[in-house]
Design a protein around this motif. Structure first.
Motif, PDB file in Angstrom:
ATOM      1  N   LEU A 173      34.956  41.301  43.901  1.00 17.81           N
ATOM      2  CA  LEU A 173      33.533  41.460  43.595  1.00 17.81           C
ATOM      3  C   LEU A 173      33.256  41.209  42.111  1.00 17.81           C
ATOM      4  CD1 LEU A 173      32.590  44.623  45.715  1.00 17.81           C
ATOM      5  CD2 LEU A 173      32.082  42.221  46.205  1.00 17.81           C
ATOM      6  N   GLY A 174      34.148  41.689  41.263  1.00 13.82           N
ATOM      7  CA  GLY A 174      33.966  41.481  39.827  1.00 13.82           C
ATOM      8  C   GLY A 174      33.997  40.014  39.464  1.00 13.82           C
ATOM      9  N   ILE A 175      34.931  39.275  40.050  1.00 13.72           N
ATOM     10  CA  ILE A 175      35.031  37.843  39.767  1.00 13.72           C
ATOM     11  C   ILE A 175      33.809  37.094  40.309  1.00 13.72           C
ATOM     12  CG2 ILE A 175      36.308  35.754  40.380  1.00 13.72           C
ATOM     13  CD1 ILE A 175      38.867  37.501  40.234  1.00 13.72           C
ATOM     14  N   ALA A 176      33.361  37.444  41.523  1.00 11.35           N
ATOM     15  CA  ALA A 176      32.194  36.774  42.106  1.00 11.35           C
ATOM     16  C   ALA A 176      30.953  36.979  41.243  1.00 11.35           C
ATOM     17  CB  ALA A 176      31.960  37.291  43.526  1.00 11.35           C
ATOM     18  N   LEU A 177      30.714  38.227  40.848  1.00 14.15           N
ATOM     19  CA  LEU A 177      29.566  38.499  39.983  1.00 14.15           C
ATOM     20  C   LEU A 177      29.771  37.879  38.598  1.00 14.15           C
ATOM     21  CD1 LEU A 177      28.842  42.251  40.857  1.00 14.15           C
ATOM     22  CD2 LEU A 177      27.493  40.255  41.504  1.00 14.15           C
TER      23      LEU A 177
ATOM     24  N   ASN B  64      43.439  30.550  35.861  1.00 13.17           N
ATOM     25  CA  ASN B  64      44.277  31.351  34.972  1.00 13.17           C
ATOM     26  C   ASN B  64      43.541  32.605  34.508  1.00 13.17           C
ATOM     27  OD1 ASN B  64      46.730  31.644  33.236  1.00 13.17           O
ATOM     28  ND2 ASN B  64      45.208  31.493  31.610  1.00 13.17           N
ATOM     29  N   GLU B  65      42.267  32.473  34.188  1.00 19.40           N
ATOM     30  CA  GLU B  65      41.475  33.624  33.761  1.00 19.40           C
ATOM     31  C   GLU B  65      41.292  34.619  34.903  1.00 19.40           C
ATOM     32  OE1 GLU B  65      39.583  36.257  31.541  1.00 19.40           O
ATOM     33  OE2 GLU B  65      40.540  34.443  30.801  1.00 19.40           O
ATOM     34  N   LEU B  66      41.102  34.134  36.113  1.00 18.22           N
ATOM     35  CA  LEU B  66      40.949  35.022  37.261  1.00 18.22           C
ATOM     36  C   LEU B  66      42.226  35.808  37.533  1.00 18.22           C
ATOM     37  CD1 LEU B  66      38.887  32.773  39.725  1.00 18.22           C
ATOM     38  CD2 LEU B  66      38.086  34.319  37.936  1.00 18.22           C
ATOM     39  N   ILE B  67      43.371  35.172  37.361  1.00 19.00           N
ATOM     40  CA  ILE B  67      44.648  35.873  37.526  1.00 19.00           C
ATOM     41  C   ILE B  67      44.790  36.974  36.479  1.00 19.00           C
ATOM     42  CG2 ILE B  67      47.159  35.610  37.333  1.00 19.00           C
ATOM     43  CD1 ILE B  67      46.861  32.860  38.618  1.00 19.00           C
TER      44      ILE B  67
ATOM     45  N   TYR C 213      51.418  42.971  43.179  1.00 13.39           N
ATOM     46  CA  TYR C 213      50.607  42.214  42.220  1.00 13.39           C
ATOM     47  C   TYR C 213      51.025  40.748  42.202  1.00 13.39           C
ATOM     48  CZ  TYR C 213      48.131  46.074  39.905  1.00 13.39           C
ATOM     49  OH  TYR C 213      47.285  47.119  39.608  1.00 13.39           O
ATOM     50  N   LEU C 214      52.335  40.509  42.259  1.00 13.76           N
ATOM     51  CA  LEU C 214      52.839  39.141  42.226  1.00 13.76           C
ATOM     52  C   LEU C 214      52.345  38.351  43.427  1.00 13.76           C
ATOM     53  CD1 LEU C 214      54.674  36.988  40.958  1.00 13.76           C
ATOM     54  CD2 LEU C 214      56.577  37.963  42.260  1.00 13.76           C
ATOM     55  N   VAL C 215      52.386  38.959  44.606  1.00 13.66           N
ATOM     56  CA  VAL C 215      51.938  38.268  45.814  1.00 13.66           C
ATOM     57  C   VAL C 215      50.446  37.934  45.731  1.00 13.66           C
ATOM     58  CG1 VAL C 215      51.559  38.534  48.291  1.00 13.66           C
ATOM     59  CG2 VAL C 215      53.738  39.225  47.291  1.00 13.66           C
ATOM     60  N   ILE C 216      49.642  38.888  45.261  1.00 14.86           N
ATOM     61  CA  ILE C 216      48.201  38.653  45.134  1.00 14.86           C
ATOM     62  C   ILE C 216      47.926  37.479  44.195  1.00 14.86           C
ATOM     63  CG2 ILE C 216      46.026  39.625  44.295  1.00 14.86           C
ATOM     64  CD1 ILE C 216      47.015  42.361  45.214  1.00 14.86           C
ATOM     65  N   ASN C 217      48.598  37.470  43.053  1.00 13.45           N
ATOM     66  CA  ASN C 217      48.354  36.412  42.071  1.00 13.45           C
ATOM     67  C   ASN C 217      48.930  35.074  42.502  1.00 13.45           C
ATOM     68  OD1 ASN C 217      46.855  37.851  40.108  1.00 13.45           O
ATOM     69  ND2 ASN C 217      48.717  38.853  39.415  1.00 13.45           N
TER      70      ASN C 217
ATOM     71  N   ALA D  44      32.003  36.643  30.077  1.00  9.63           N
ATOM     72  CA  ALA D  44      32.150  36.113  28.718  1.00  9.63           C
ATOM     73  C   ALA D  44      33.170  34.980  28.673  1.00  9.63           C
ATOM     74  CB  ALA D  44      32.553  37.236  27.769  1.00  9.63           C
ATOM     75  N   TYR D  45      34.306  35.177  29.340  1.00  9.24           N
ATOM     76  CA  TYR D  45      35.355  34.156  29.322  1.00  9.24           C
ATOM     77  C   TYR D  45      34.988  32.965  30.201  1.00  9.24           C
ATOM     78  CZ  TYR D  45      38.122  37.825  27.122  1.00  9.24           C
ATOM     79  OH  TYR D  45      38.567  38.789  26.273  1.00  9.24           O
ATOM     80  N   ILE D  46      34.387  33.244  31.355  1.00  7.32           N
ATOM     81  CA  ILE D  46      34.006  32.158  32.260  1.00  7.32           C
ATOM     82  C   ILE D  46      32.946  31.271  31.631  1.00  7.32           C
ATOM     83  CG2 ILE D  46      32.865  31.668  34.460  1.00  7.32           C
ATOM     84  CD1 ILE D  46      34.260  34.174  35.575  1.00  7.32           C
ATOM     85  N   SER D  47      31.984  31.876  30.947  1.00 10.20           N
ATOM     86  CA  SER D  47      30.917  31.081  30.317  1.00 10.20           C
ATOM     87  C   SER D  47      31.489  30.147  29.255  1.00 10.20           C
ATOM     88  CB  SER D  47      29.865  32.006  29.696  1.00 10.20           C
ATOM     89  OG  SER D  47      30.409  32.751  28.619  1.00 10.20           O
TER      90      SER D  47
END
Length: 215
Positions: A27-31, A150-153, A195-199, A100-103
């Protein structure tokens, strides 16, 4: 001695807690993508006030640690009369930080495009909206995809900080599990594997999108 029994037994409660990690991150990444697009548009706007707002937004969020942002939002919202659950505060914090980073990633990709393409589009009478949807955005998204993934990870890993406000995600669940089993090595190793599997899944999706968009 390392206990494989404790290691495997730790997976069940940690996998159950992983749903909160995925929920907060997703949700955080989508928003964050939506807010980041708006901030990017403001940064590229001809209006000086919007460019200044975007610069201040990016500078503040990149200069303040995510943990401090989380605590500010978690304790600030009740002060101004907005009482929200810790989960909502965590999602909002991740989204704002991500924006901020995505923009900046998108702004850099758009500025890297050859100006001759937009000038040629204007010369043939293409409307501004068509220029963005048919020329600028497709190329900018393709160029920015590796940096964006990379930023999403990084954000998924940073989501472990939401444990400080009581959300029972992977990190907090592993802390509780280690305290009850007195086997921290096995528990934290299990958490690291999850965490490794998710990423790895997220990175795989990114590579698939790169191949699709390259075609």
């Amino acid at each position: 001695m390392f206990s494989w029994t404790t290691f495997w037994e730790s997976f069940i409660p940690l996998l159950w807690a992983a749903r909160f990690t995925v929920l907060v991150s997703g949700l955080g990444i989508a928003l964050g993508l939506v807010i980041g697009a708006l901030i990017c548009a403001a940064a590229l706007s001809p209006m000086k006030a919007l460019r200044l707002f975007a610069a201040l937004w990016v500078s503040f969020l990149r200069g303040v640690p995510l943990l401090v942002q989380l605590l500010l939002i978690y304790f600030l919202l009740p002060v101004i009369g907005i009482d929200v659950p810790a989960l909502v505060a965590a999602v909002v914090t991740v989204a704002i930080c991500a924006s901020a980073y995505i923009s900046e990633i998108w702004r850099g990709a758009i500025n890297a495009l050859p100006r001759g393409q937009t000038e040629a589009a204007k010369a043939i009478g293409m409307a501004p909206l068509a220029q963005w949807t048919r020329i600028i955005l497709p190329q900018a998204v393709t160029m920015s995809l590796p940096a964006l993934i990379n930023e999403l990870i990084l954000l998924v890993k940073a989501s472990s900080l939401v444990s400080v406000v009581g959300i029972m995600e992977i990190t907090r669940a592993s802390q509780a599990q280690a305290a009850t089993t007195f086997r921290p090595l096995e528990v934290y190793l299990a958490a690291a594997c999850i965490y490794l599997v998710i990423n790895l899944c997220l990175a795989g999706v990114g590579r698939w999108l790169e191949q699709r968009m390259a075609v």
